[in-house]
Design a protein around this motif. Structure first.
Motif, mmCIF file in Angstrom:
data_model
loop_
_atom_site.group_PDB
_atom_site.id
_atom_site.type_symbol
_atom_site.label_atom_id
_atom_site.label_comp_id
_atom_site.label_asym_id
_atom_site.label_seq_id
_atom_site.Cartn_x
_atom_site.Cartn_y
_atom_site.Cartn_z
ATOM 1 N N HIS A 154 0.798 -1.229 0.000
ATOM 2 C CA HIS A 154 0.000 0.000 0.000
ATOM 3 C C HIS A 154 0.834 1.284 0.000
ATOM 4 N N GLY A 155 2.115 1.177 0.291
ATOM 5 C CA GLY A 155 2.949 2.371 0.403
ATOM 6 C C GLY A 155 3.240 2.697 1.854
ATOM 7 N N ASP A 156 4.251 3.511 2.050
ATOM 8 C CA ASP A 156 4.697 3.868 3.406
ATOM 9 C C ASP A 156 4.591 5.373 3.576
ATOM 10 N N ARG A 157 3.581 5.829 4.317
ATOM 11 C CA ARG A 157 3.349 7.260 4.529
ATOM 12 C C ARG A 157 3.785 7.720 5.916
ATOM 13 N N ARG A 158 4.576 6.915 6.585
ATOM 14 C CA ARG A 158 5.009 7.267 7.943
ATOM 15 C C ARG A 158 6.089 8.352 7.929
ATOM 16 N N ASN A 159 6.226 8.993 9.062
ATOM 17 C CA ASN A 159 7.258 10.016 9.235
ATOM 18 C C ASN A 159 8.558 9.337 9.664
ATOM 19 N N VAL A 160 9.190 8.647 8.712
ATOM 20 C CA VAL A 160 10.466 7.976 8.980
ATOM 21 C C VAL A 160 11.467 8.365 7.898
ATOM 22 N N VAL A 161 12.749 8.264 8.223
ATOM 23 C CA VAL A 161 13.783 8.572 7.237
ATOM 24 C C VAL A 161 13.754 7.514 6.132
ATOM 25 N N ASP A 162 14.314 7.852 4.982
ATOM 26 C CA ASP A 162 14.259 6.961 3.822
ATOM 27 C C ASP A 162 14.879 5.592 4.105
ATOM 28 N N HIS A 163 15.893 5.564 4.962
ATOM 29 C CA HIS A 163 16.558 4.294 5.277
ATOM 30 C C HIS A 163 15.568 3.257 5.798
ATOM 31 N N TYR A 164 14.512 3.710 6.499
ATOM 32 C CA TYR A 164 13.561 2.805 7.135
ATOM 33 C C TYR A 164 12.253 2.641 6.354
ATOM 34 N N ARG A 165 12.187 3.145 5.139
ATOM 35 C CA ARG A 165 10.973 2.994 4.353
ATOM 36 C C ARG A 165 10.615 1.509 4.170
ATOM 37 N N TYR A 166 9.357 1.205 4.394
ATOM 38 C CA TYR A 166 8.768 -0.126 4.233
ATOM 39 C C TYR A 166 9.169 -1.098 5.343
ATOM 40 N N TRP A 167 9.989 -0.673 6.301
ATOM 41 C CA TRP A 167 10.398 -1.573 7.375
ATOM 42 C C TRP A 167 9.267 -1.737 8.397
ATOM 43 N N ARG A 168 9.212 -2.898 9.021
ATOM 44 C CA ARG A 168 8.328 -3.094 10.164
ATOM 45 C C ARG A 168 8.765 -2.184 11.320
ATOM 46 N N ARG A 169 7.792 -1.791 12.127
ATOM 47 C CA ARG A 169 8.133 -0.929 13.262
ATOM 48 C C ARG A 169 9.137 -1.603 14.195
ATOM 49 N N GLU A 170 8.927 -2.891 14.468
ATOM 50 C CA GLU A 170 9.827 -3.604 15.382
ATOM 51 C C GLU A 170 11.250 -3.653 14.828
ATOM 52 N N ALA A 171 11.382 -3.755 13.508
ATOM 53 C CA ALA A 171 12.706 -3.784 12.892
ATOM 54 C C ALA A 171 13.386 -2.429 13.003
ATOM 55 N N ILE A 172 12.596 -1.360 12.883
ATOM 56 C CA ILE A 172 13.163 -0.017 13.021
ATOM 57 C C ILE A 172 13.678 0.195 14.435
ATOM 58 N N VAL A 173 12.880 -0.190 15.430
ATOM 59 C CA VAL A 173 13.293 -0.025 16.829
ATOM 60 C C VAL A 173 14.565 -0.823 17.101
ATOM 61 N N ALA A 174 14.620 -2.050 16.594
ATOM 62 C CA ALA A 174 15.801 -2.889 16.809
ATOM 63 C C ALA A 174 17.040 -2.253 16.192
ATOM 64 N N ASP A 175 16.893 -1.671 15.003
ATOM 65 C CA ASP A 175 18.035 -1.030 14.371
ATOM 66 C C ASP A 175 18.433 0.240 15.114
ATOM 67 N N LEU A 176 17.452 1.003 15.552
ATOM 68 C CA LEU A 176 17.753 2.203 16.330
ATOM 69 C C LEU A 176 18.498 1.855 17.619
ATOM 70 N N ASP A 177 18.164 0.721 18.204
ATOM 71 C CA ASP A 177 18.828 0.315 19.444
ATOM 72 C C ASP A 177 20.322 0.118 19.251
ATOM 73 N N THR A 178 20.757 -0.126 18.030
ATOM 74 C CA THR A 178 22.192 -0.267 17.756
ATOM 75 C C THR A 178 22.850 1.090 17.528
ATOM 76 N N ARG A 179 22.042 2.144 17.410
ATOM 77 C CA ARG A 179 22.552 3.470 17.068
ATOM 78 C C ARG A 179 22.365 4.498 18.181
#
Length: 214
Positions: A36-61
């Motif tokens: 359906h597309g990704d209209r969330r307020n996220v940076v391009d790096h995280y486009r189409y990612w699951r929310r849980e995957a974004i949080v996990a990646d942020l935890d490394t940063r």
């Protein structure tokens, strides 16, 4: 459709449309967003990612500073503080006092940020001591060190008071360092959400690796 879209983003051209071509097989991608597309307020790096995957990646940063704000009078700035903490990759946000707060100002960034609650300042300070974190209170009070000249600890909790009264006596007494923000106008205080952004960015200037910025 994902419920992570901010309240001002529905019906706009923010984000990207459905994925074109063969779908990626990486499990971090969300099939619903790909379709359906990704209209969330996220940076391009995280486009189409699951929310849980974004949080996990942020935890490394995430950086080694936390942000705490007193909420004994339902401070309306908390959403702004959470949103800014997300932008600067704070390790966590801590609400001290009342558990309830207006999440609208966070623009759903609280879903990507670890938010904790402490009933009082004493419990926050005890937690910080156990974690080996210095407590840096921010308030324009006599004896405070100008943050423009201060050396902020690499591992710390930046503690902010409420709009108007500032930090409580308990916060001031439990702090390892008290810093102020230089002001040059007629008003006595500065908006708590703005103050939090200024001090977080000061920490970033002193300690963050800018090569990791988006």
């Amino acid at each position: 459709m994902s419920d992570d879209v901010g309240p001002t983003e529905w019906g706009t051209s923010v984000g990207v449309g459905p994925w074109e071509g063969a779908w990626p097989t990486d499990e971090r991608y969300d099939p619903e967003l790909l379709e359906h597309g990704d209209r969330r307020n996220v940076v391009d790096h995280y486009r189409y990612w699951r929310r849980e995957a974004i949080v996990a990646d942020l935890d490394t940063r995430r950086h080694d500073f936390h942000v705490a704000i007193e909420n004994f009078q339902h401070d309306h700035n908390i959403g702004t503080v959470v949103r800014t903490a997300n932008a600067f990759a704070a390790r966590g946000v801590h609400i001290v006092g009342r558990r309830r707060w207006n999440r609208r100002g966070a623009m759903v960034t609280d879903r990507y940020q670890h938010v904790h609650h402490h009933p009082d300042v004493e419990s926050l300070v005890a937690w910080a001591r156990a974690e080996g974190l210095a407590v840096v209170a921010v308030d324009n009070t006599p004896g405070a060190e100008p943050v423009e000249r201060a050396a902020l600890p690499p591992r710390c909790v930046l503690l902010f008071g409420q709009e108007g009264p500032g930090i409580s006596d308990d916060s001031r007494g439990g702090a390892d360092q008290v810093v102020s923000i230089a002001q040059f106008g007629s008003t006595r205080s500065i908006n708590a959400g703005v103050a939090a952004g200024i001090v977080m960015h000061t920490w970033v200037q002193q300690h963050a690796d800018l090569a990791n910025a988006w």
